[in-house]
Design a protein around this motif. Structure first.
Motif, PDB file in Angstrom:
ATOM      1  N   PHE A   1     -43.358  -0.602  63.987  1.00 21.81           N
ATOM      2  CA  PHE A   1     -44.276  -0.452  65.123  1.00 21.81           C
ATOM      3  C   PHE A   1     -44.560  -1.811  65.762  1.00 21.81           C
ATOM      4  O   PHE A   1     -44.638  -1.922  66.990  1.00 21.81           O
ATOM      5  CB  PHE A   1     -45.575   0.202  64.679  1.00 21.81           C
ATOM      6  N   LYS A   2     -44.706  -2.835  64.936  1.00 17.69           N
ATOM      7  CA  LYS A   2     -44.951  -4.174  65.487  1.00 17.69           C
ATOM      8  C   LYS A   2     -43.729  -4.670  66.239  1.00 17.69           C
ATOM      9  O   LYS A   2     -43.851  -5.259  67.322  1.00 17.69           O
ATOM     10  CB  LYS A   2     -45.310  -5.144  64.365  1.00 17.69           C
TER      11      LYS A   2
ATOM     12  N   TYR B   1     -49.077   0.832  65.128  1.00 16.56           N
ATOM     13  CA  TYR B   1     -49.334  -0.203  64.124  1.00 16.56           C
ATOM     14  C   TYR B   1     -50.699  -0.004  63.476  1.00 16.56           C
ATOM     15  O   TYR B   1     -50.848  -0.090  62.256  1.00 16.56           O
ATOM     16  CB  TYR B   1     -49.252  -1.573  64.791  1.00 16.56           C
ATOM     17  N   SER B   2     -51.695   0.285  64.294  1.00 19.44           N
ATOM     18  CA  SER B   2     -53.049   0.498  63.781  1.00 19.44           C
ATOM     19  C   SER B   2     -53.121   1.721  62.870  1.00 19.44           C
ATOM     20  O   SER B   2     -53.767   1.689  61.815  1.00 19.44           O
ATOM     21  CB  SER B   2     -54.033   0.648  64.955  1.00 19.44           C
TER      22      SER B   2
ATOM     23  N   LEU C   1     -45.284   0.081  59.647  1.00 14.58           N
ATOM     24  CA  LEU C   1     -46.086  -1.035  60.174  1.00 14.58           C
ATOM     25  C   LEU C   1     -45.173  -2.099  60.784  1.00 14.58           C
ATOM     26  O   LEU C   1     -45.410  -2.575  61.897  1.00 14.58           O
ATOM     27  CB  LEU C   1     -46.924  -1.629  59.046  1.00 14.58           C
ATOM     28  N   ARG C   2     -44.127  -2.450  60.062  1.00 15.07           N
ATOM     29  CA  ARG C   2     -43.187  -3.474  60.548  1.00 15.07           C
ATOM     30  C   ARG C   2     -42.465  -3.019  61.813  1.00 15.07           C
ATOM     31  O   ARG C   2     -42.341  -3.766  62.781  1.00 15.07           O
ATOM     32  CB  ARG C   2     -42.180  -3.793  59.438  1.00 15.07           C
TER      33      ARG C   2
ATOM     34  N   ALA D   1     -39.718   3.951  63.720  1.00 13.34           N
ATOM     35  CA  ALA D   1     -41.091   3.732  63.246  1.00 13.34           C
ATOM     36  C   ALA D   1     -41.821   5.062  63.063  1.00 13.34           C
ATOM     37  O   ALA D   1     -42.520   5.277  62.066  1.00 13.34           O
ATOM     38  CB  ALA D   1     -41.844   2.835  64.223  1.00 13.34           C
TER      39      ALA D   1
ATOM     40  N   SER E   1     -53.139  -5.309  66.176  1.00  7.67           N
ATOM     41  CA  SER E   1     -53.852  -4.172  66.763  1.00  7.67           C
ATOM     42  C   SER E   1     -54.673  -4.590  67.974  1.00  7.67           C
ATOM     43  O   SER E   1     -54.928  -3.782  68.869  1.00  7.67           O
ATOM     44  CB  SER E   1     -54.766  -3.522  65.729  1.00  7.67           C
TER      45      SER E   1
ATOM     46  N   GLN F   1     -49.068  -0.947  69.571  1.00  9.88           N
ATOM     47  CA  GLN F   1     -50.295  -1.315  68.867  1.00  9.88           C
ATOM     48  C   GLN F   1     -50.976  -0.103  68.230  1.00  9.88           C
ATOM     49  O   GLN F   1     -51.522  -0.196  67.125  1.00  9.88           O
ATOM     50  CB  GLN F   1     -51.266  -1.996  69.839  1.00  9.88           C
TER      51      GLN F   1
END
Length: 706
Positions: free
Chosen positions: A440-441, A449-450, A437-438, A424, A558, A446
């Motif tokens: 990190f989730k 992702y944010s 984004l994918r 990530a 987030s 979080q």
């Protein structure tokens, strides 16, 4: 026949060839299991990160005083510490034999250090500097001694004299560590004040790295309510004592704490004593309840020692559950492994009573067992080496370089969370924000992702700013023009003067919105004018439950890291608490001069939850266009909603029952206590009922069998 013989020879040749060419790194048949935990604290199985390499310290001999040419066995006895110096030579504190055992890297005896001129008594700790100076925590003599590389006594450091040391302080050195300045960090038994810090001459410099006193909520209440005299009679609460201390090549100082503490068991301290790891981390010293035969033990991990490898990874050993946990330099869990050896037997790789560990320059791990009286040596497997390599690249900020390494790790184990996190970070560095984004989730990060969503949002706004601005402009212009048209006014007048349906249900439901503007009048109307109905209250409760589910499902990652939504659990928890509140409040109010009927309490308690619908649902959807940089706004609105509900409940009790402010507060307190009592009674009743049913079934089965 010749063809068959040829086939058999070919088959045997292939078996022998495969056996010879079998990689040396394949050690799948180890006696212990290796795990990690994902971002949601789920336990993940891993292939072994370490495999057993050797056992040393079990074949020690000494010269027979009567026959110098004869050697007699002299095994370790209750050893307490191990240290590996810059030359990879091993020093073992043989406490039961009052000596230090000096071995080569492979376990061959070099010498025994017994200090004939001033014999050691029950030593427990040792540290060797780069120059070869040896520091020993001579516990039985209540001192620390310094030897030169030949083993000759140079200095001894007894209890330091200082006005800053309490008179009750007991100086029983257990572990010792020396930094590059020559300052000594001495861990003492029962020293809740912290590590004793001495300069090279033995002068006291203060206490270092002390733990904080852990106070329970009950202790906090006592401090508020008790007088000084009453509180002085309480048993004194003291911090947990430090078990061991270590250092690394960068000069950071590491401590581990056991006892009952649940946070900050592992610390990474700078020279000022500040903990550089995340405060309150409760994952240090991982436990696997499903695989550890805990038996009667109910306490948590008891971290007894810490070591730091050449990559800066922290390795801690848990004496309680016999597990060894590995964390990177930032305190992130990599993996943990180990387990308890079977009673009455010795199993390579498993531990009976680990008391100390250390790492040599090859990152080989040495674990000392004071019950088996041996040292087990472990070496990184191929998987462990690749994890270490990739993680070092990530910690150094070489995210793109680490991408290939992490992909190899994921090829070995697709669920390894640090690898997903590394990929990530690599995708984010390459500005591949949707992939970041994918990932990190998936990794449960979080913050990452944010950050990735912030970049995606910024890019979208930059690309679409012109038509967004145009839309706002023309919408405003159209509104201004339409507001001036007579037709619009006529339609508005007709709408305001329309014939409205005046049903009782509609009027009761409409009262909810009136109560939002005038809460006190609204609750008075419920009590004295009969406003509201059971049907409207039930509909509102159903909407609140739907809001709870929607909030869990829709809220951005987030602000909500949970990925699993248990609709049944939400339903059970919400309605159980709400019904318990209504019943408890009715019972308390019936005794404590309350004027409200059950109907009034039921309806008003439901109406008081309406802010969760009108704020909670929009907030859940809006969170999907917000990042953690706007978290202040999100949490402000969320807390404002909770405060609003709390005020409505307060006013509901006050005006439904016609209470004063003080009586309202007492009513709330008594209601909460009643809820607690009801919960305990239900728990006991359910337990006894289950026992009774089990007894009846067993009696019935016994009667049938006979």
């Amino acid at each position: 026949m010749k063809i068959r013989c040829h086939r058999w020879r070919l088959f045997l040749s292939l078996i022998i060839l495969c056996t010879v060419l079998l990689p040396t790194t394949t050690h799948a048949e180890v006696k212990y299991k290796t795990y990690t935990k994902d971002s949601y604290n789920n336990q993940i199985w891993l292939q072994p990160a370490y495999f057993p390499l050797d056992v040393i310290g079990e074949d020690l001999y000494t010269t027979d005083p009567k026959q110098p040419t004869v050697k007699i066995p002299s095994p370790l006895s209750n050893p307490k510490d191990i240290f590996i110096d810059a030359k990879n030579e091993v020093y073992i504190v043989d406490t039961g034999n009052n000596r230090i055992v000096h071995l080569t890297e492979t376990g061959k005896l070099i010498r025994y250090l017994t200090l004939n001129e001033s014999p050691l008594i029950k030593p427990e700790g040792i540290f060797v500097t780069k120059e070869g100076d040896i520091y020993i925590a001579d516990t039985g003599n209540k001192r620390v001694v310094k030897l030169d590389k030949t083993g000759k006594l140079q200095m001894e450091f007894k209890r330091p004299e200082s006005k800053y040391i309490p008179a009750t302080f007991v100086y029983d050195p257990a572990k010792v560590m020396v930094d590059e300045r020559g300052f000594m960090y001495i861990v003492v038994h029962g020293g809740y004040e912290g590590i004793v810090l001495l300069d090279p001459k033995g002068k006291f410099q203060g206490f270092f790295g002390a733990n904080k006193t852990a106070l329970s909520p009950l202790d906090a209440i006592k401090r508020m309510l008790y007088t000084k005299k009453m509180y002085a009679n309480e048993v004194a609460k003291r911090p947990e004592t430090i078990n061991s201390v270590a250092t690394d090549k960068n000069g950071y100082i590491y401590t581990v704490t056991g006892g009952m503490t649940k946070s900050d068991q592992l610390k990474k301290l700078n020279i000022k004593g500040n903990n550089l790891l995340r405060s309150g981390n409760k994952n240090f010293g991982e436990v696997v309840p499903g695989d550890v035969p805990i038996g009667p033990v109910t306490s948590g991990p008891q971290l007894i020692d810490v070591a730091v490898d050449q990559s800066g990874n922290m390795i801690v050993v848990d004496q309680q559950f016999k597990y060894i946990s590995h964390y990177d330099a930032s305190g992130r869990l990599l993996y943990f492994w180990g387990g308890i050896s079977a009673v009455g037997s010795s199993q390579v790789g498993l531990l009976k009573s680990p008391v100390a560990l250390d790492v040599n320059s090859k990152n080989e791990l040495y674990v000392l067992d004071d019950q088996e009286n041996i040292v087990q040596v472990f070496r990184l497997s191929e998987f462990g080496q690749k994890v270490d390599q990739a993680n070092q690249q990530t910690l150094a900020g070489l995210y793109q370089d680490s991408e290939k390494s992490w992909q190899e790790v994921l090829r070995m184990n697709a669920q390894f969370t640090p690898a997903i996190m590394g990929l990530a970070q690599a995708a984010f560095t390459k500005e591949q924000y949707p992939d970041a984004l994918r990932l990190f989730k998936e990794a449960g990060n979080q913050e990452g992702y944010s950050d990735a969503f912030w970049q995606i949002r910024m890019s979208w706004l930059q690309q679409n700013f012109s038509w967004i601005a145009s839309l706002f402009f023309f919408s405003g212009l159209l509104y201004v023009l339409l507001s001036k048209w007579t037709f619009t006014r006529r339609l508005s007048d007709n709408w305001r003067n329309r014939q409205r349906i005046q049903t009782s249900f509609f009027m009761n439901f409409k009262h909810v919105f009136y109560m939002m503007k005038h809460p006190i009048d609204g609750f008075i109307a419920i009590r004295y004018e009969g406003k509201g109905s059971y049907l409207s209250a039930i509909i509102i409760l159903a909407c609140v439950y739907a809001s709870l589910v929607i909030k869990r499902l829709v809220t951005s990652f987030s602000f909500n890291a949970s990925t699993h939504v248990d609709i049944y659990s939400i339903f059970t928890q919400f309605f159980t608490v709400w019904i318990a509140w209504v019943i408890s409040n009715y019972l308390v109010s019936s005794i404590y001069r309350g004027e409200g009927r059950f109907r009034d309490i039921f309806i008003a308690s439901a109406y008081a939850l309406i802010p969760y619908i009108i704020i909670g649902i929009p907030l859940a959807f809006i969170s999907n266009v917000m990042t953690m940089s706007e978290s202040t706004i999100y949490h402000y609105v969320e807390q404002g909603m909770i405060v609003w509900i709390g005020l409505l409940i307060f006013w509901k009790i006050q005006w439904i029952h016609n209470y004063s402010v003080g009586e309202t507060l007492l009513n709330i307190l008594f209601t909460l206590c009643t809820m607690l009592v009801i919960g305990v009674l239900l728990f006991l009743t359910a337990g006894l009922t289950n026992d009774l049913v089990s007894l009846i079934l067993e009696m019935y089965q016994e009667a049938i069998l006979r």
